[in-house]
Write a protein that holds these residues in place. Structure first.
Motif, PDB file in Angstrom:
ATOM      1  N   TYR A 158       0.827  -1.218   0.000  1.00  8.95           N
ATOM      2  CA  TYR A 158       0.000   0.000   0.000  1.00  8.95           C
ATOM      3  C   TYR A 158       0.858   1.263   0.000  1.00  8.95           C
ATOM      4  O   TYR A 158       0.557   2.225  -0.716  1.00  8.95           O
ATOM      5  N   HIS A 159       1.929   1.280   0.774  1.00 13.17           N
ATOM      6  CA  HIS A 159       2.782   2.471   0.803  1.00 13.17           C
ATOM      7  C   HIS A 159       3.524   2.666  -0.527  1.00 13.17           C
ATOM      8  O   HIS A 159       3.740   3.805  -0.959  1.00 13.17           O
ATOM      9  N   GLU A 160       3.896   1.577  -1.172  1.00 11.73           N
ATOM     10  CA  GLU A 160       4.558   1.698  -2.482  1.00 11.73           C
ATOM     11  C   GLU A 160       3.577   2.214  -3.535  1.00 11.73           C
ATOM     12  O   GLU A 160       3.960   3.006  -4.412  1.00 11.73           O
ATOM     13  N   LYS A 161       2.325   1.777  -3.454  1.00 12.65           N
ATOM     14  CA  LYS A 161       1.302   2.300  -4.368  1.00 12.65           C
ATOM     15  C   LYS A 161       1.080   3.784  -4.102  1.00 12.65           C
ATOM     16  O   LYS A 161       0.932   4.597  -5.031  1.00 12.65           O
ATOM     17  N   GLN A 162       1.064   4.169  -2.822  1.00 15.20           N
ATOM     18  CA  GLN A 162       0.946   5.574  -2.441  1.00 15.20           C
ATOM     19  C   GLN A 162       2.098   6.387  -3.027  1.00 15.20           C
ATOM     20  O   GLN A 162       1.886   7.484  -3.573  1.00 15.20           O
ATOM     21  N   LEU A 163       3.297   5.867  -2.917  1.00 17.40           N
ATOM     22  CA  LEU A 163       4.482   6.556  -3.439  1.00 17.40           C
ATOM     23  C   LEU A 163       4.392   6.733  -4.946  1.00 17.40           C
ATOM     24  O   LEU A 163       4.713   7.803  -5.493  1.00 17.40           O
ATOM     25  N   GLU A 164       3.930   5.694  -5.635  1.00 18.78           N
ATOM     26  CA  GLU A 164       3.791   5.741  -7.093  1.00 18.78           C
ATOM     27  C   GLU A 164       2.800   6.818  -7.520  1.00 18.78           C
ATOM     28  O   GLU A 164       3.074   7.623  -8.421  1.00 18.78           O
ATOM     29  N   ILE A 165       1.647   6.871  -6.870  1.00 15.77           N
ATOM     30  CA  ILE A 165       0.626   7.865  -7.218  1.00 15.77           C
ATOM     31  C   ILE A 165       1.097   9.271  -6.862  1.00 15.77           C
ATOM     32  O   ILE A 165       0.906  10.228  -7.629  1.00 15.77           O
ATOM     33  N   ALA A 166       1.718   9.410  -5.684  1.00 19.61           N
ATOM     34  CA  ALA A 166       2.188  10.729  -5.240  1.00 19.61           C
ATOM     35  C   ALA A 166       3.176  11.325  -6.237  1.00 19.61           C
ATOM     36  O   ALA A 166       3.128  12.521  -6.556  1.00 19.61           O
ATOM     37  N   ARG A 167       4.071  10.503  -6.759  1.00 15.02           N
ATOM     38  CA  ARG A 167       5.033  10.976  -7.760  1.00 15.02           C
ATOM     39  C   ARG A 167       4.340  11.321  -9.075  1.00 15.02           C
ATOM     40  O   ARG A 167       4.696  12.301  -9.735  1.00 15.02           O
ATOM     41  N   LYS A 168       3.345  10.528  -9.404  1.00 18.42           N
ATOM     42  CA  LYS A 168       2.611  10.746 -10.659  1.00 18.42           C
ATOM     43  C   LYS A 168       1.897  12.090 -10.663  1.00 18.42           C
ATOM     44  O   LYS A 168       1.879  12.791 -11.684  1.00 18.42           O
ATOM     45  N   ILE A 169       1.311  12.477  -9.527  1.00 23.15           N
ATOM     46  CA  ILE A 169       0.543  13.728  -9.464  1.00 23.15           C
ATOM     47  C   ILE A 169       1.357  14.862  -8.818  1.00 23.15           C
ATOM     48  O   ILE A 169       0.833  15.933  -8.553  1.00 23.15           O
ATOM     49  N   ASN A 170       2.641  14.580  -8.554  1.00 25.67           N
ATOM     50  CA  ASN A 170       3.555  15.578  -7.967  1.00 25.67           C
ATOM     51  C   ASN A 170       3.041  16.097  -6.621  1.00 25.67           C
ATOM     52  O   ASN A 170       3.130  17.284  -6.319  1.00 25.67           O
ATOM     53  N   ASN A 171       2.550  15.180  -5.800  1.00 19.20           N
ATOM     54  CA  ASN A 171       2.119  15.514  -4.439  1.00 19.20           C
ATOM     55  C   ASN A 171       3.289  15.214  -3.504  1.00 19.20           C
ATOM     56  O   ASN A 171       3.470  14.096  -3.032  1.00 19.20           O
ATOM     57  N   ARG A 172       4.101  16.224  -3.252  1.00 23.92           N
ATOM     58  CA  ARG A 172       5.339  16.036  -2.500  1.00 23.92           C
ATOM     59  C   ARG A 172       5.078  15.637  -1.037  1.00 23.92           C
ATOM     60  O   ARG A 172       5.828  14.874  -0.446  1.00 23.92           O
ATOM     61  N   LYS A 173       4.035  16.184  -0.467  1.00 24.38           N
ATOM     62  CA  LYS A 173       3.713  15.828   0.920  1.00 24.38           C
ATOM     63  C   LYS A 173       3.353  14.350   1.018  1.00 24.38           C
ATOM     64  O   LYS A 173       3.840  13.640   1.908  1.00 24.38           O
ATOM     65  N   ALA A 174       2.527  13.867   0.101  1.00 27.46           N
ATOM     66  CA  ALA A 174       2.142  12.457   0.102  1.00 27.46           C
ATOM     67  C   ALA A 174       3.349  11.568  -0.187  1.00 27.46           C
ATOM     68  O   ALA A 174       3.471  10.464   0.359  1.00 27.46           O
ATOM     69  N   GLU A 175       4.247  12.067  -1.034  1.00 23.29           N
ATOM     70  CA  GLU A 175       5.472  11.318  -1.332  1.00 23.29           C
ATOM     71  C   GLU A 175       6.311  11.147  -0.059  1.00 23.29           C
ATOM     72  O   GLU A 175       6.813  10.057   0.233  1.00 23.29           O
ATOM     73  N   ALA A 176       6.453  12.230   0.696  1.00 21.17           N
ATOM     74  CA  ALA A 176       7.207  12.163   1.949  1.00 21.17           C
ATOM     75  C   ALA A 176       6.533  11.221   2.941  1.00 21.17           C
ATOM     76  O   ALA A 176       7.200  10.435   3.635  1.00 21.17           O
ATOM     77  N   GLN A 177       5.203  11.279   3.010  1.00 23.08           N
ATOM     78  CA  GLN A 177       4.472  10.404   3.927  1.00 23.08           C
ATOM     79  C   GLN A 177       4.636   8.938   3.543  1.00 23.08           C
ATOM     80  O   GLN A 177       4.749   8.067   4.418  1.00 23.08           O
ATOM     81  N   ALA A 178       4.679   8.659   2.229  1.00 26.87           N
ATOM     82  CA  ALA A 178       4.871   7.279   1.777  1.00 26.87           C
ATOM     83  C   ALA A 178       6.235   6.752   2.191  1.00 26.87           C
ATOM     84  O   ALA A 178       6.369   5.608   2.645  1.00 26.87           O
ATOM     85  N   HIS A 179       7.270   7.597   2.044  1.00 25.23           N
ATOM     86  CA  HIS A 179       8.611   7.187   2.497  1.00 25.23           C
ATOM     87  C   HIS A 179       8.616   6.931   4.002  1.00 25.23           C
ATOM     88  O   HIS A 179       9.238   5.976   4.475  1.00 25.23           O
ATOM     89  N   GLY A 180       7.909   7.778   4.747  1.00 24.36           N
ATOM     90  CA  GLY A 180       7.827   7.578   6.191  1.00 24.36           C
ATOM     91  C   GLY A 180       7.125   6.282   6.549  1.00 24.36           C
ATOM     92  O   GLY A 180       7.548   5.559   7.461  1.00 24.36           O
ATOM     93  N   GLY A 181       6.045   5.972   5.828  1.00 22.08           N
ATOM     94  CA  GLY A 181       5.330   4.723   6.062  1.00 22.08           C
ATOM     95  C   GLY A 181       6.194   3.509   5.782  1.00 22.08           C
ATOM     96  O   GLY A 181       6.212   2.544   6.554  1.00 22.08           O
ATOM     97  N   LEU A 182       6.932   3.558   4.656  1.00 25.19           N
ATOM     98  CA  LEU A 182       7.827   2.452   4.315  1.00 25.19           C
ATOM     99  C   LEU A 182       8.952   2.331   5.341  1.00 25.19           C
ATOM    100  O   LEU A 182       9.332   1.218   5.733  1.00 25.19           O
ATOM    101  N   GLY A 183       9.469   3.485   5.786  1.00 23.86           N
ATOM    102  CA  GLY A 183      10.511   3.452   6.803  1.00 23.86           C
ATOM    103  C   GLY A 183      10.036   2.770   8.066  1.00 23.86           C
ATOM    104  O   GLY A 183      10.749   1.954   8.668  1.00 23.86           O
TER     105      GLY A 183
END
Length: 492
Positions: A158-183
């Protein structure tokens, strides 16, 4: 299915507790901004009419004074699911995002209370129904909820899917949150600290690029936690990151991050064998518990407190802390945390004045099952070491030796020198308790080798090992000198 709820909206982010649910259903619907019964009944299908009436009835529900947290928000969740049935996605979304505490939205508060299965139901229903930005929020929630339930691979997906979508729509906050979730999943669920550090560093970088101090504080805490569990255990670096996280938390007045940072500092002091300092920071945590109450975090605090008591030889208070944490964690159904607390409780039973090795073994076996299923190799290794020690003390030498060797295999596989040293120490214990000159000699050689691999002053675990070793040898020597033939030899 048609959707006659397309005009149903929540007009404000009004806290739900401000709504008077003792009033009529019509008034409550009006307060929530939902269309009146008359206008809805005029153009509703029988299916929609049934769900609307259910919504109206649930909004009149009033929980009992002593109701559980879940019972107190049960009617909100029922309304949410009825709205989903008629595909009123925007209204359903707004409902579960209403702020029901000072800072937490309903769906977040469910997680704080430990109702992760209920969170999963909510996020699963809303996923793909509105827009990609919201999908990132739901995916983050799904990943986090599954991680707390100990389902690491699902959480990662789920976090990797979040990261993929966040990058696709250039949502930097969501991208950071996805990295935090994976961490978080890699660090806590899988104990893969290197992977966790990679994600937390990326999260930290993004947080500073977008100037989001909250995410910055979380990433600093994540790095601190990761370095705390990464062999060879860089406690000083871990401490630095937690102190930095504490500074950020205090600057932005974020009690959640402050609580986590204080806990990280306490854990470092405990791991370095300085329990008094650890307890000082735990007490600071407990001072803010009312303003940042989270069952999961509180259980961790109780576990740290119990570990501190063990290092201070206050074993009964240690057991009390672990049992309080265990009772609480079983209410929120967090199997991973329950396993960690059981392992700590088992350790306390080893050290109490009336040793209860059988009860300790029961705790360790339960913890071993969960950690083996999840794949937390370091935790499995520590539990095997404790089992070896208990079996050795019970004179079950073959089983004790087997457990130590299993732990040593994990240590070699993971490169964990502390684990290897502890495995050698418990192997020494097994041979020592077999008695005779060869058993004592071989035991001494193994304990010396253990201390050369990982010196006893480097962590609380190895300090405890040294203390047990000295106590065991002293006890044996006392028994030897008390024997009649030795007394006669010395003229006693």
């Amino acid at each position: 299915m048609t959707n006659n709820f397309n005009k149903v909206e929540l007009k404000t982010q009004q806290p739900l507790e401000t709504i008077d649910f003792t009033q009529s259903g019509e008034l409550v619907l009006s307060q929530l901004g939902i269309k009146s019964a008359t206008s809805l009944l005029a153009d509703s299908s029988p299916w929609e009419f049934a769900h609307y009436m259910a919504i109206k009835n649930w909004l009149m529900y009033k929980p009992k004074l002593n109701a559980s947290n879940l019972e107190q928000v049960k009617h909100y969740l029922k309304v949410f699911h009825h709205l989903c049935e008629v595909e009123a996605w925007e209204t359903a979304c707004k409902l579960i995002r209403l702020t029901i505490t000072n800072t937490k939205e309903l769906h977040e508060q469910l997680g704080i209370w430990g109702y992760h299965n209920e969170q999963i139901e909510i996020y699963s229903r809303l996923l793909t129904k509105l827009n990609l930005d919201l999908d990132c929020l739901w995916l983050d929630g799904l990943g986090t909820a599954y991680s707390y339930l100990g389902k690491a691979q699902i959480a990662i997906d789920y976090h990797e899917k979040q990261l993929e979508i966040a990058r696709k729509i250039n949502n930097r906050k969501a991208e950071a949150q996805a990295h935090g979730g994976l961490g978080w999943v890699y660090a806590y669920c899988l104990e893969k600290a290197k992977e966790a550090i990679t994600h937390y560093k990326e999260q930290l970088k993004i947080s500073r690029e977008i100037d989001n101090r909250k995410i910055e504080g979380k990433s600093l805490h994540g790095l601190g936690y990761s370095y705390n569990i990464l062999p060879p255990y860089n406690y000083q670096l871990s401490m630095k990151y937690h102190v930095d996280a504490l500074t950020v938390a205090q600057e932005i007045s974020d009690k959640d991050i402050e609580y986590d940072a204080l806990g990280g500092i306490a854990a470092n002091y405990i791991n370095m064998g300085e329990p008094y300092k650890g307890i000082e920071y735990i007490r600071l945590q407990l001072k803010i518990i009312n303003t940042s109450y989270n069952h999961y975090k509180y259980c961790n605090t109780l576990r740290n407190l119990g570990t501190s008591y063990i290092l201070l030889n206050d074993y009964q208070n240690a057991i009390n802390s672990f049992e309080e944490a265990l009772n609480l964690v079983r209410k929120i159904n967090n199997k991973q945390q329950e396993a960690d607390i059981l392992a700590s409780l088992g350790t306390a039973y080893i050290y109490i004045s009336k040793k209860d090795y059988k009860e300790a073994i029961n705790c360790f076996q339960l913890a071993l099952i969960t950690n083996s299923e999840i794949g937390k190799k370091s935790s499995v290794g520590i539990i095997l070491i404790n089992l070896s020690y208990c079996h050795g003390c019970l004179k079950d030498h073959q089983r004790a030796i087997y457990k130590s060797k299993q732990a040593m295999e994990i240590a070699d596989e993971t490169g964990d020198q502390q684990l290897k040293a502890l495995a050698l120490a418990t192997l020494a214990n097994s041979y020592w308790h077999q008695g005779y000159i060869w058993g004592h000699t071989w035991g001494l050689l193994l304990i010396i080798r253990s201390m050369l691999i990982f010196p006893p002053w480097k962590s609380s675990n190895t300090k405890l090992t040294l203390k047990i070793t000295v106590r065991t040898i002293s006890k044996t020597l006392k028994q030897v000198f008390s024997q009649n033939w030795l007394k006669k030899f010395w003229g006693g």
